[in-house]
Write a protein that holds these residues in place. Structure first.
Motif, PDB file in Angstrom:
ATOM      1  N   ALA A 123     -24.869  -5.193 -35.016  1.00 40.64           N
ATOM      2  CA  ALA A 123     -26.923  -5.334 -36.051  1.00 40.64           C
ATOM      3  C   ALA A 123     -25.825  -5.609 -37.722  1.00 40.64           C
ATOM      4  O   ALA A 123     -25.118  -6.037 -37.400  1.00 40.64           O
ATOM      5  CB  ALA A 123     -26.479  -3.926 -36.411  1.00 40.64           C
TER       6      ALA A 123
ATOM      7  N   TRP B  63     -27.868  -6.351 -41.735  1.00 40.15           N
ATOM      8  CA  TRP B  63     -27.853  -5.667 -42.270  1.00 40.15           C
ATOM      9  C   TRP B  63     -28.092  -6.342 -43.501  1.00 40.15           C
ATOM     10  O   TRP B  63     -27.243  -7.299 -43.730  1.00 40.15           O
ATOM     11  CB  TRP B  63     -27.834  -4.139 -42.535  1.00 40.15           C
ATOM     12  CG  TRP B  63     -27.943  -3.168 -42.073  1.00 40.15           C
ATOM     13  CD1 TRP B  63     -27.041  -2.832 -40.622  1.00 40.15           C
ATOM     14  CD2 TRP B  63     -29.402  -2.482 -41.304  1.00 40.15           C
ATOM     15  NE1 TRP B  63     -27.544  -2.361 -39.909  1.00 40.15           N
ATOM     16  CE2 TRP B  63     -28.699  -1.498 -40.044  1.00 40.15           C
ATOM     17  CE3 TRP B  63     -30.515  -1.984 -42.267  1.00 40.15           C
ATOM     18  CZ2 TRP B  63     -29.309  -1.192 -39.864  1.00 40.15           C
ATOM     19  CZ3 TRP B  63     -31.071  -1.245 -41.641  1.00 40.15           C
ATOM     20  CH2 TRP B  63     -30.782  -0.773 -40.645  1.00 40.15           C
TER      21      TRP B  63
ATOM     22  N   PHE C 208     -39.503   0.577 -38.711  1.00 36.01           N
ATOM     23  CA  PHE C 208     -38.930  -0.124 -38.669  1.00 36.01           C
ATOM     24  C   PHE C 208     -39.512  -0.928 -37.211  1.00 36.01           C
ATOM     25  O   PHE C 208     -39.887  -0.353 -35.935  1.00 36.01           O
ATOM     26  CB  PHE C 208     -37.186   0.089 -37.304  1.00 36.01           C
ATOM     27  CG  PHE C 208     -36.191   0.947 -37.692  1.00 36.01           C
ATOM     28  CD1 PHE C 208     -35.359   0.532 -38.925  1.00 36.01           C
ATOM     29  CD2 PHE C 208     -36.058   1.880 -38.540  1.00 36.01           C
ATOM     30  CE1 PHE C 208     -34.685   1.287 -40.213  1.00 36.01           C
ATOM     31  CE2 PHE C 208     -35.411   2.383 -39.220  1.00 36.01           C
ATOM     32  CZ  PHE C 208     -34.543   2.278 -40.030  1.00 36.01           C
TER      33      PHE C 208
ATOM     34  N   ALA D 266     -40.602  -4.229 -34.735  1.00 34.41           N
ATOM     35  CA  ALA D 266     -39.821  -5.288 -34.176  1.00 34.41           C
ATOM     36  C   ALA D 266     -40.231  -6.500 -32.734  1.00 34.41           C
ATOM     37  O   ALA D 266     -41.418  -5.850 -32.697  1.00 34.41           O
ATOM     38  CB  ALA D 266     -38.381  -4.780 -32.885  1.00 34.41           C
TER      39      ALA D 266
ATOM     40  N   LEU E 175     -32.606  -0.524 -30.912  1.00 38.80           N
ATOM     41  CA  LEU E 175     -32.397  -0.592 -31.885  1.00 38.80           C
ATOM     42  C   LEU E 175     -31.859   0.524 -32.881  1.00 38.80           C
ATOM     43  O   LEU E 175     -31.736   0.989 -33.193  1.00 38.80           O
ATOM     44  CB  LEU E 175     -33.950  -0.985 -32.460  1.00 38.80           C
ATOM     45  CG  LEU E 175     -34.546  -1.363 -33.792  1.00 38.80           C
ATOM     46  CD1 LEU E 175     -36.225  -1.614 -33.742  1.00 38.80           C
ATOM     47  CD2 LEU E 175     -34.212  -0.656 -34.170  1.00 38.80           C
TER      48      LEU E 175
ATOM     49  N   SER F 290     -28.600   0.734 -32.880  1.00 41.08           N
ATOM     50  CA  SER F 290     -27.716  -0.322 -34.364  1.00 41.08           C
ATOM     51  C   SER F 290     -28.214   1.047 -35.526  1.00 41.08           C
ATOM     52  O   SER F 290     -27.406   0.184 -36.578  1.00 41.08           O
ATOM     53  CB  SER F 290     -28.712  -1.572 -34.080  1.00 41.08           C
ATOM     54  OG  SER F 290     -28.897  -1.822 -32.921  1.00 41.08           O
TER      55      SER F 290
ATOM     56  N   VAL G  55     -37.515  -5.778 -37.908  1.00 37.41           N
ATOM     57  CA  VAL G  55     -36.061  -6.413 -36.840  1.00 37.41           C
ATOM     58  C   VAL G  55     -36.263  -7.590 -36.140  1.00 37.41           C
ATOM     59  O   VAL G  55     -37.304  -7.093 -35.376  1.00 37.41           O
ATOM     60  CB  VAL G  55     -35.948  -4.373 -36.298  1.00 37.41           C
ATOM     61  CG1 VAL G  55     -34.549  -4.601 -35.555  1.00 37.41           C
ATOM     62  CG2 VAL G  55     -35.666  -3.674 -37.165  1.00 37.41           C
ATOM     63  N   TYR G  56     -35.611  -8.573 -35.785  1.00 33.93           N
ATOM     64  CA  TYR G  56     -35.462  -9.062 -34.772  1.00 33.93           C
ATOM     65  C   TYR G  56     -34.911  -8.575 -34.177  1.00 33.93           C
ATOM     66  O   TYR G  56     -33.687  -9.122 -34.088  1.00 33.93           O
ATOM     67  CB  TYR G  56     -35.527 -10.611 -35.178  1.00 33.93           C
ATOM     68  CG  TYR G  56     -35.744 -11.648 -34.662  1.00 33.93           C
ATOM     69  CD1 TYR G  56     -37.275 -12.130 -34.380  1.00 33.93           C
ATOM     70  CD2 TYR G  56     -35.079 -12.268 -33.499  1.00 33.93           C
ATOM     71  CE1 TYR G  56     -37.525 -13.023 -33.311  1.00 33.93           C
ATOM     72  CE2 TYR G  56     -35.198 -12.956 -33.028  1.00 33.93           C
ATOM     73  CZ  TYR G  56     -36.437 -13.684 -32.518  1.00 33.93           C
ATOM     74  OH  TYR G  56     -36.542 -14.350 -31.628  1.00 33.93           O
TER      75      TYR G  56
ATOM     76  N   VAL H 279     -28.748  -7.690 -33.694  1.00 36.40           N
ATOM     77  CA  VAL H 279     -30.673  -6.819 -34.073  1.00 36.40           C
ATOM     78  C   VAL H 279     -30.290  -6.983 -35.363  1.00 36.40           C
ATOM     79  O   VAL H 279     -28.835  -7.319 -36.257  1.00 36.40           O
ATOM     80  CB  VAL H 279     -29.897  -5.729 -33.941  1.00 36.40           C
ATOM     81  CG1 VAL H 279     -31.164  -4.620 -34.636  1.00 36.40           C
ATOM     82  CG2 VAL H 279     -29.308  -4.971 -32.152  1.00 36.40           C
TER      83      VAL H 279
ATOM     84  N   PHE I 298     -31.820  -7.454 -38.917  1.00 36.99           N
ATOM     85  CA  PHE I 298     -32.602  -6.071 -40.245  1.00 36.99           C
ATOM     86  C   PHE I 298     -33.402  -7.055 -41.058  1.00 36.99           C
ATOM     87  O   PHE I 298     -32.114  -7.625 -41.240  1.00 36.99           O
ATOM     88  CB  PHE I 298     -32.008  -5.008 -40.427  1.00 36.99           C
ATOM     89  CG  PHE I 298     -31.954  -4.192 -39.237  1.00 36.99           C
ATOM     90  CD1 PHE I 298     -32.565  -2.907 -39.230  1.00 36.99           C
ATOM     91  CD2 PHE I 298     -31.270  -4.180 -38.105  1.00 36.99           C
ATOM     92  CE1 PHE I 298     -32.153  -2.078 -37.890  1.00 36.99           C
ATOM     93  CE2 PHE I 298     -30.505  -3.443 -37.548  1.00 36.99           C
ATOM     94  CZ  PHE I 298     -31.435  -2.285 -37.396  1.00 36.99           C
TER      95      PHE I 298
END
Length: 203
Positions: free
Chosen positions: A21, A23, A36, A38, A49, A52, A148-149, A171, A173
Protein backbone atom coordinates in the motif's frame (compact mmCIF):
# COMPACT_ATOMS: atom_id res chain seq x y z
CA UNK A 1 -14.59 -11.31 15.56
CA UNK A 2 -11.17 -11.35 17.22
CA UNK A 3 -8.42 -8.96 16.18
CA UNK A 4 -5.90 -11.85 15.69
CA UNK A 5 -8.22 -13.57 13.19
CA UNK A 6 -8.75 -10.35 11.24
CA UNK A 7 -5.02 -9.62 11.26
CA UNK A 8 -4.23 -13.14 10.06
CA UNK A 9 -6.71 -12.92 7.18
CA UNK A 10 -5.43 -9.47 6.24
CA UNK A 11 -1.85 -10.72 6.19
CA UNK A 12 -2.81 -13.73 4.09
CA UNK A 13 -4.68 -11.51 1.59
CA UNK A 14 -1.64 -9.24 1.20
CA UNK A 15 0.57 -12.30 0.77
CA UNK A 16 -1.42 -13.99 -2.01
CA UNK A 17 -1.82 -10.67 -3.83
CA UNK A 18 1.80 -9.64 -3.32
CA UNK A 19 0.38 -6.23 -2.43
CA UNK A 20 1.94 -3.11 -1.00
CA UNK A 21 0.00 0.00 0.00
CA UNK A 22 1.10 3.56 -0.80
CA UNK A 23 -0.40 6.68 0.78
CA UNK A 24 0.11 10.24 -0.50
CA UNK A 25 1.62 11.40 2.79
CA UNK A 26 3.11 8.01 3.73
CA UNK A 27 0.72 7.86 6.68
CA UNK A 28 -2.72 6.20 6.54
CA UNK A 29 -5.70 7.98 8.12
CA UNK A 30 -6.64 6.30 11.38
CA UNK A 31 -9.26 8.76 12.61
CA UNK A 32 -12.37 9.96 10.84
CA UNK A 33 -14.93 8.43 8.53
CA UNK A 34 -14.11 7.66 4.90
CA UNK A 35 -15.58 6.35 1.68
CA UNK A 36 -12.76 4.43 -0.01
CA UNK A 37 -13.81 4.17 -3.67
CA UNK A 38 -11.80 2.09 -6.11
CA UNK A 39 -11.58 0.65 -9.59
CA UNK A 40 -12.94 -2.89 -9.84
CA UNK A 41 -11.45 -5.72 -11.91
CA UNK A 42 -11.11 -8.77 -9.62
CA UNK A 43 -12.81 -10.67 -6.79
CA UNK A 44 -9.69 -9.84 -4.76
CA UNK A 45 -10.34 -6.09 -4.88
CA UNK A 46 -12.42 -5.59 -1.74
CA UNK A 47 -10.39 -8.02 0.38
CA UNK A 48 -7.00 -6.58 -0.61
CA UNK A 49 -8.13 -2.98 -0.11
CA UNK A 50 -9.59 -3.87 3.31
CA UNK A 51 -6.37 -5.70 4.22
CA UNK A 52 -4.31 -2.63 3.26
CA UNK A 53 -5.92 -0.41 5.89
CA UNK A 54 -4.49 0.30 9.31
CA UNK A 55 -5.98 -2.23 11.79
CA UNK A 56 -7.82 0.51 13.69
CA UNK A 57 -9.37 1.86 10.48
CA UNK A 58 -10.02 -1.68 9.21
CA UNK A 59 -12.15 -2.43 12.27
CA UNK A 60 -14.48 0.42 11.29
CA UNK A 61 -14.56 -0.13 7.53
CA UNK A 62 -17.14 -2.26 5.68
CA UNK A 63 -16.81 -3.37 2.04
CA UNK A 64 -19.90 -3.01 -0.14
CA UNK A 65 -20.09 -6.38 -1.90
CA UNK A 66 -22.31 -8.52 -4.11
CA UNK A 67 -24.82 -10.56 -2.11
CA UNK A 68 -24.86 -13.32 -4.75
CA UNK A 69 -21.10 -13.93 -4.60
CA UNK A 70 -20.58 -13.80 -0.84
CA UNK A 71 -23.63 -15.90 0.02
CA UNK A 72 -22.68 -18.67 -2.43
CA UNK A 73 -20.93 -20.87 0.16
CA UNK A 74 -20.67 -21.29 3.92
CA UNK A 75 -17.05 -20.08 3.97
CA UNK A 76 -17.78 -16.95 1.95
CA UNK A 77 -20.82 -16.23 4.10
CA UNK A 78 -18.74 -16.51 7.27
CA UNK A 79 -16.05 -14.21 5.89
CA UNK A 80 -18.57 -11.66 4.63
CA UNK A 81 -20.54 -11.48 7.87
CA UNK A 82 -18.07 -12.27 10.64
CA UNK A 83 -14.76 -10.99 9.26
CA UNK A 84 -15.32 -8.22 6.70
CA UNK A 85 -18.78 -7.14 7.97
CA UNK A 86 -19.79 -6.57 4.36
CA UNK A 87 -22.72 -4.43 3.33
CA UNK A 88 -24.23 -7.01 0.98
CA UNK A 89 -26.28 -5.72 -1.96
CA UNK A 90 -27.96 -7.58 -4.79
CA UNK A 91 -26.64 -7.00 -8.30
CA UNK A 92 -30.04 -7.37 -9.91
CA UNK A 93 -32.41 -4.64 -8.96
CA UNK A 94 -29.73 -2.69 -7.10
CA UNK A 95 -31.13 0.71 -6.34
CA UNK A 96 -32.83 2.27 -3.38
CA UNK A 97 -32.42 -0.79 -1.12
CA UNK A 98 -28.68 -0.95 -1.76
CA UNK A 99 -28.19 2.77 -1.21
CA UNK A 100 -30.23 2.62 2.01
CA UNK A 101 -28.01 -0.20 3.33
CA UNK A 102 -24.93 1.94 2.67
CA UNK A 103 -26.59 4.97 4.27
CA UNK A 104 -27.26 2.87 7.37
CA UNK A 105 -23.61 1.81 7.62
CA UNK A 106 -22.47 5.43 7.33
CA UNK A 107 -25.07 6.56 9.85
CA UNK A 108 -23.68 3.97 12.29
CA UNK A 109 -20.28 5.64 12.00
CA UNK A 110 -18.60 3.06 9.76
CA UNK A 111 -16.45 3.78 6.73
CA UNK A 112 -17.12 2.06 3.39
CA UNK A 113 -15.19 0.38 0.60
CA UNK A 114 -17.16 1.06 -2.57
CA UNK A 115 -16.75 0.28 -6.28
CA UNK A 116 -18.70 3.01 -8.11
CA UNK A 117 -18.10 1.64 -11.63
CA UNK A 118 -20.91 -0.76 -10.78
CA UNK A 119 -19.33 -3.86 -12.29
CA UNK A 120 -15.93 -5.42 -12.85
CA UNK A 121 -13.92 -3.99 -15.73
CA UNK A 122 -10.90 -5.20 -17.66
CA UNK A 123 -8.45 -3.28 -15.50
CA UNK A 124 -7.27 -1.25 -18.50
CA UNK A 125 -9.31 1.87 -17.79
CA UNK A 126 -11.74 3.33 -15.27
CA UNK A 127 -15.35 3.32 -16.44
CA UNK A 128 -17.79 6.14 -15.76
CA UNK A 129 -18.80 6.24 -12.10
CA UNK A 130 -22.37 5.63 -11.01
CA UNK A 131 -24.35 8.21 -9.10
CA UNK A 132 -24.20 6.24 -5.84
CA UNK A 133 -20.83 7.76 -4.90
CA UNK A 134 -22.30 11.24 -5.09
CA UNK A 135 -25.33 10.23 -3.04
CA UNK A 136 -23.11 8.77 -0.32
CA UNK A 137 -20.91 11.87 -0.17
CA UNK A 138 -23.93 14.13 0.05
CA UNK A 139 -25.51 11.98 2.78
CA UNK A 140 -22.38 12.00 4.92
CA UNK A 141 -20.51 15.24 3.97
CA UNK A 142 -17.98 14.86 6.79
CA UNK A 143 -16.77 11.55 5.29
CA UNK A 144 -13.89 12.04 2.89
CA UNK A 145 -14.08 10.21 -0.43
CA UNK A 146 -10.64 8.65 -0.91
CA UNK A 147 -9.74 7.32 -4.37
CA UNK A 148 -7.90 3.99 -4.37
CA UNK A 149 -6.33 2.56 -7.50
CA UNK A 150 -5.87 -1.23 -7.41
CA UNK A 151 -3.04 -2.18 -9.70
CA UNK A 152 -2.58 -5.63 -11.25
CA UNK A 153 -5.23 -7.54 -9.30
CA UNK A 154 -7.03 -8.35 -12.56
CA UNK A 155 -3.92 -10.29 -13.63
CA UNK A 156 -3.41 -11.99 -10.26
CA UNK A 157 -6.97 -13.34 -10.20
CA UNK A 158 -8.52 -12.95 -13.67
CA UNK A 159 -12.26 -13.27 -14.14
CA UNK A 160 -13.34 -16.92 -14.00
CA UNK A 161 -10.14 -18.15 -12.33
CA UNK A 162 -9.89 -19.66 -8.84
CA UNK A 163 -6.12 -19.86 -8.28
CA UNK A 164 -4.13 -16.60 -7.96
CA UNK A 165 -1.17 -16.04 -10.29
CA UNK A 166 2.03 -15.17 -8.36
CA UNK A 167 2.50 -11.52 -9.32
CA UNK A 168 2.93 -8.28 -7.40
CA UNK A 169 0.23 -5.65 -6.93
CA UNK A 170 -0.07 -2.18 -5.45
CA UNK A 171 -2.83 -0.36 -3.61
CA UNK A 172 -2.47 3.35 -4.37
CA UNK A 173 -4.39 5.73 -2.12
CA UNK A 174 -5.08 9.27 -3.29
CA UNK A 175 -5.92 12.49 -1.53
CA UNK A 176 -9.46 12.90 -0.16
CA UNK A 177 -12.09 14.86 -2.02
CA UNK A 178 -15.61 16.13 -1.38
CA UNK A 179 -18.34 17.63 -3.54
CA UNK A 180 -17.74 21.38 -3.76
CA UNK A 181 -20.47 23.86 -2.91
CA UNK A 182 -22.83 24.08 -5.86
CA UNK A 183 -20.93 21.40 -7.83
CA UNK A 184 -23.20 19.40 -10.14
CA UNK A 185 -23.41 15.65 -9.68
CA UNK A 186 -21.93 14.94 -13.11
CA UNK A 187 -19.01 17.29 -12.48
CA UNK A 188 -18.21 15.66 -9.13
CA UNK A 189 -18.34 12.15 -10.61
CA UNK A 190 -16.07 13.20 -13.47
CA UNK A 191 -13.61 14.70 -11.00
CA UNK A 192 -13.72 11.59 -8.82
CA UNK A 193 -13.12 9.37 -11.86
CA UNK A 194 -10.21 11.53 -12.98
CA UNK A 195 -8.63 11.20 -9.54
CA UNK A 196 -8.70 7.40 -9.93
CA UNK A 197 -7.30 7.55 -13.46
CA UNK A 198 -4.50 9.88 -12.37
CA UNK A 199 -3.41 7.42 -9.68
CA UNK A 200 -3.19 4.65 -12.27
CA UNK A 201 -1.44 6.72 -14.92
CA UNK A 202 1.15 8.20 -12.57
CA UNK A 203 1.91 5.02 -10.66
Amino acid sequence: MSRPLASGIAGFARLIAGSQAFWPDESPPICGQHIFYANHSSHLDAVVLWASLDPIQRDRTRPVAAHEYWQASRVRRFLAIKVFRCVLVKREGFGRAGIEAMYAALDDGDSLIFFPEGTRGSGDKVADLKAGLHHLCMRRPEADAIPVYLENLNRILPKGELIPVPLLSRVLFGRPLKPAAGEAKAAFLARARQALQDLGEHS
